[in-house]
Design a protein around this motif. Structure first.
Motif, mmCIF file in Angstrom:
data_model
loop_
_atom_site.group_PDB
_atom_site.id
_atom_site.type_symbol
_atom_site.label_atom_id
_atom_site.label_comp_id
_atom_site.label_asym_id
_atom_site.label_seq_id
_atom_site.Cartn_x
_atom_site.Cartn_y
_atom_site.Cartn_z
ATOM 1 N N PHE A 1 93.540 23.473 82.203
ATOM 2 C CA PHE A 1 92.836 24.465 83.016
ATOM 3 C C PHE A 1 93.143 24.175 84.496
ATOM 4 O O PHE A 1 92.868 23.072 84.965
ATOM 5 N N PRO A 2 93.692 25.154 85.228
ATOM 6 C CA PRO A 2 94.151 24.849 86.588
ATOM 7 C C PRO A 2 93.046 24.959 87.637
ATOM 8 O O PRO A 2 93.326 25.303 88.783
ATOM 9 N N ASP A 3 91.795 24.702 87.245
ATOM 10 C CA ASP A 3 90.682 24.864 88.178
ATOM 11 C C ASP A 3 89.619 23.835 87.821
ATOM 12 O O ASP A 3 89.777 23.066 86.881
ATOM 13 N N GLU A 4 88.501 23.904 88.554
ATOM 14 C CA GLU A 4 87.384 23.019 88.230
ATOM 15 C C GLU A 4 86.411 23.771 87.318
ATOM 16 O O GLU A 4 86.506 24.978 87.169
ATOM 17 N N GLY A 5 85.468 23.028 86.748
ATOM 18 C CA GLY A 5 84.414 23.674 85.968
ATOM 19 C C GLY A 5 84.862 24.004 84.555
ATOM 20 O O GLY A 5 85.890 23.519 84.067
ATOM 21 N N GLU A 6 84.064 24.861 83.921
ATOM 22 C CA GLU A 6 84.291 25.176 82.510
ATOM 23 C C GLU A 6 85.490 26.112 82.341
ATOM 24 O O GLU A 6 85.658 27.060 83.121
ATOM 25 N N ASP A 7 86.277 25.819 81.331
ATOM 26 C CA ASP A 7 87.468 26.634 81.046
ATOM 27 C C ASP A 7 87.029 27.943 80.380
ATOM 28 O O ASP A 7 86.520 27.937 79.261
ATOM 29 N N PHE A 8 87.220 29.063 81.071
ATOM 30 C CA PHE A 8 86.773 30.354 80.522
ATOM 31 C C PHE A 8 87.936 31.188 79.992
ATOM 32 O O PHE A 8 87.761 32.358 79.660
ATOM 33 N N ARG A 9 89.136 30.572 79.928
ATOM 34 C CA ARG A 9 90.293 31.378 79.531
ATOM 35 C C ARG A 9 90.233 31.802 78.055
ATOM 36 O O ARG A 9 89.671 31.101 77.217
ATOM 37 N N THR A 10 90.852 32.925 77.767
ATOM 38 C CA THR A 10 91.007 33.385 76.388
ATOM 39 C C THR A 10 92.149 32.591 75.753
ATOM 40 O O THR A 10 93.244 32.535 76.326
ATOM 41 N N PRO A 11 91.925 31.949 74.594
ATOM 42 C CA PRO A 11 93.046 31.243 73.954
ATOM 43 C C PRO A 11 94.222 32.193 73.685
ATOM 44 O O PRO A 11 94.026 33.328 73.242
ATOM 45 N N HIS A 12 95.428 31.706 73.964
ATOM 46 C CA HIS A 12 96.606 32.579 73.888
ATOM 47 C C HIS A 12 96.847 33.126 72.474
ATOM 48 O O HIS A 12 97.365 34.226 72.309
ATOM 49 N N GLU B 1 99.673 43.313 67.080
ATOM 50 C CA GLU B 1 99.120 44.388 66.245
ATOM 51 C C GLU B 1 99.131 45.745 66.974
ATOM 52 O O GLU B 1 99.407 46.776 66.372
ATOM 53 N N TYR B 2 98.820 45.739 68.253
ATOM 54 C CA TYR B 2 98.539 47.014 68.931
ATOM 55 C C TYR B 2 99.624 47.463 69.901
ATOM 56 O O TYR B 2 99.489 48.543 70.492
ATOM 57 N N THR B 3 100.673 46.650 70.108
ATOM 58 C CA THR B 3 101.730 47.059 71.045
ATOM 59 C C THR B 3 103.104 46.766 70.463
ATOM 60 O O THR B 3 103.247 46.034 69.491
ATOM 61 N N ASP B 4 104.113 47.347 71.127
ATOM 62 C CA ASP B 4 105.514 47.111 70.761
ATOM 63 C C ASP B 4 106.240 46.535 71.969
ATOM 64 O O ASP B 4 105.800 46.716 73.111
ATOM 65 N N PRO B 5 107.389 45.883 71.735
ATOM 66 C CA PRO B 5 108.172 45.416 72.877
ATOM 67 C C PRO B 5 108.436 46.568 73.849
ATOM 68 O O PRO B 5 108.691 47.704 73.426
ATOM 69 N N GLY B 6 108.343 46.268 75.130
ATOM 70 C CA GLY B 6 108.555 47.293 76.161
ATOM 71 C C GLY B 6 107.282 47.982 76.603
ATOM 72 O O GLY B 6 107.249 48.615 77.662
ATOM 73 N N ASP B 7 106.210 47.887 75.812
ATOM 74 C CA ASP B 7 104.937 48.518 76.198
ATOM 75 C C ASP B 7 104.366 47.847 77.447
ATOM 76 O O ASP B 7 104.595 46.658 77.693
ATOM 77 N N ARG B 8 103.578 48.623 78.177
ATOM 78 C CA ARG B 8 102.889 48.080 79.351
ATOM 79 C C ARG B 8 101.488 47.626 78.943
ATOM 80 O O ARG B 8 100.739 48.375 78.306
ATOM 81 N N VAL B 9 101.155 46.400 79.356
ATOM 82 C CA VAL B 9 99.879 45.787 78.975
ATOM 83 C C VAL B 9 99.151 45.364 80.244
ATOM 84 O O VAL B 9 99.742 44.717 81.108
ATOM 85 N N ILE B 10 97.858 45.713 80.331
ATOM 86 C CA ILE B 10 97.089 45.351 81.522
ATOM 87 C C ILE B 10 95.898 44.474 81.149
ATOM 88 O O ILE B 10 95.369 44.583 80.035
ATOM 89 N N VAL C 1 101.230 35.963 78.025
ATOM 90 C CA VAL C 1 101.566 36.192 76.612
ATOM 91 C C VAL C 1 102.315 37.513 76.478
ATOM 92 O O VAL C 1 103.292 37.617 75.720
ATOM 93 N N ALA C 2 101.885 38.528 77.222
ATOM 94 C CA ALA C 2 102.575 39.821 77.164
ATOM 95 C C ALA C 2 104.044 39.643 77.539
ATOM 96 O O ALA C 2 104.947 40.160 76.849
ATOM 97 N N GLU C 3 104.293 38.904 78.593
ATOM 98 C CA GLU C 3 105.682 38.710 79.016
ATOM 99 C C GLU C 3 106.472 37.928 77.967
ATOM 100 O O GLU C 3 107.616 38.269 77.656
ATOM 101 N N ASP C 4 105.835 36.902 77.370
ATOM 102 C CA ASP C 4 106.514 36.132 76.307
ATOM 103 C C ASP C 4 106.917 37.038 75.143
ATOM 104 O O ASP C 4 107.905 36.777 74.454
ATOM 105 N N LEU C 5 106.112 38.092 74.909
ATOM 106 C CA LEU C 5 106.377 38.992 73.772
ATOM 107 C C LEU C 5 107.175 40.233 74.195
ATOM 108 O O LEU C 5 107.205 41.231 73.472
ATOM 109 N N ASP C 6 107.784 40.163 75.375
ATOM 110 C CA ASP C 6 108.625 41.262 75.885
ATOM 111 C C ASP C 6 107.852 42.549 76.141
ATOM 112 O O ASP C 6 108.408 43.641 76.063
ATOM 113 N N ARG C 7 106.568 42.417 76.417
ATOM 114 C CA ARG C 7 105.785 43.541 76.938
ATOM 115 C C ARG C 7 105.792 43.402 78.463
ATOM 116 O O ARG C 7 106.118 42.330 79.000
ATOM 117 N N VAL C 8 105.394 44.469 79.172
ATOM 118 C CA VAL C 8 105.421 44.434 80.634
ATOM 119 C C VAL C 8 103.981 44.260 81.145
ATOM 120 O O VAL C 8 103.138 45.122 80.903
#
Ligand code: SAM
Length: 223
Positions: free
Chosen positions: A15-26, A35-44, A56-63
């Protein structure tokens, strides 16, 4: 997709900060993007945090695209991904359609609020709010998202109820109710979390008084 999934509760990096880790596991983000996107899809991610969805989106070739309120976190994400210009430091409540091209999917986890708290999660717990005002802000945030989500696009919200000292805030259910006024609610997936360390298997793998959380799945209704 099944209506319950189980994952090991772990993160790829420190965790690159102090305090409790609130990140979503990858692993959770990976599963839903596959399940819900294809390579090339835009993810926000409209509450990008430290950028799990974007990486993770970039690792999976989403934008990837993202909004993050804290400038240091936005800068940190920019260093992690190649589409650094797609990260906006700002307030999701101000989101306008001109900020991003239309996106196919949103995977996000909003800042949480306990019913008895009076700090404002949309200002990172500075300033005052109430639980009802917070739910109004949640609804507004997803209305703003609707201005950039493609017809038929998917929204996945990683959220949990919260239990402290036997007082339960039904955050996941209240959020499902509010966001249902913006998008079509397809239903919830129950996510159970296990420990990576078997010696700790008896303790809760996940915070907020539970060892499970929910992914709420919605569809933009103009399909
Ligand atoms: C639960 S964290 C998201 C964690 C993220 N899924 C990750 O894996 O790093 C919620 C994030 O929303 C951000 N946030 C809070 N208020 C916001 C606002 N008004 N606009 C945009 N982001 C906001 C917080 O700074 C925090 O980083």
């Amino acid at each position: 997709m099944r209506t319950h999934l189980s994952f090991e509760f772990s993160h790829r990096d420190e965790f690159p900060d102090e305090g409790e880790d609130f990140r979503t596991p990858h692993v959770l983000v990976e599963r839903f993007l596959e399940e819900y996107t294809d390579p090339g899809d835009r993810v926000i991610d409209i509450f990008a945090g430290f950028g799990t969805t974007l990486s993770v989106a970039e690792d999976l070739d989403r934008v990837p695209y993202g909004i993050e309120y804290e400038p240091e976190r936005a800068d940190w994400i920019r260093e992690q991904i190649s589409h650094s210009e797609h990260v906006r430091n700002g307030d999701v409540l101000d989101l306008e359609s001109s900020w991003f091209p239309s996106v196919d999917c949103c995977v996000t986890s909003p800042p949480f609020m306990e019913r008895g708290d009076d700090r404002n999660p949309f200002r990172n717990y500075a300033g005052e709010s109430t639980y009802d005002a917070y739910l109004d802000d949640i609804e507004t945030a997803f209305e703003r998202l609707d201005s950039v989500l493609s017809p038929g696009g998917s929204v996945i919200i990683d959220v949990s109820n919260m239990k402290y000292q036997d007082r339960v805030t039904t955050l996941a259910w209240d959020m499902a109710d509010r966001v249902s006024s913006v998008f079509h609610f397809d239903g919830e997936v129950v996510v159970t979390w296990t420990h990576e360390d078997p010696d700790e298997a008896d303790g809760p793998a996940f915070g907020y008084g539970y060892d499970h959380s929910y992914c709420l799945v919605f569809t933009e209704p103009d399909a």
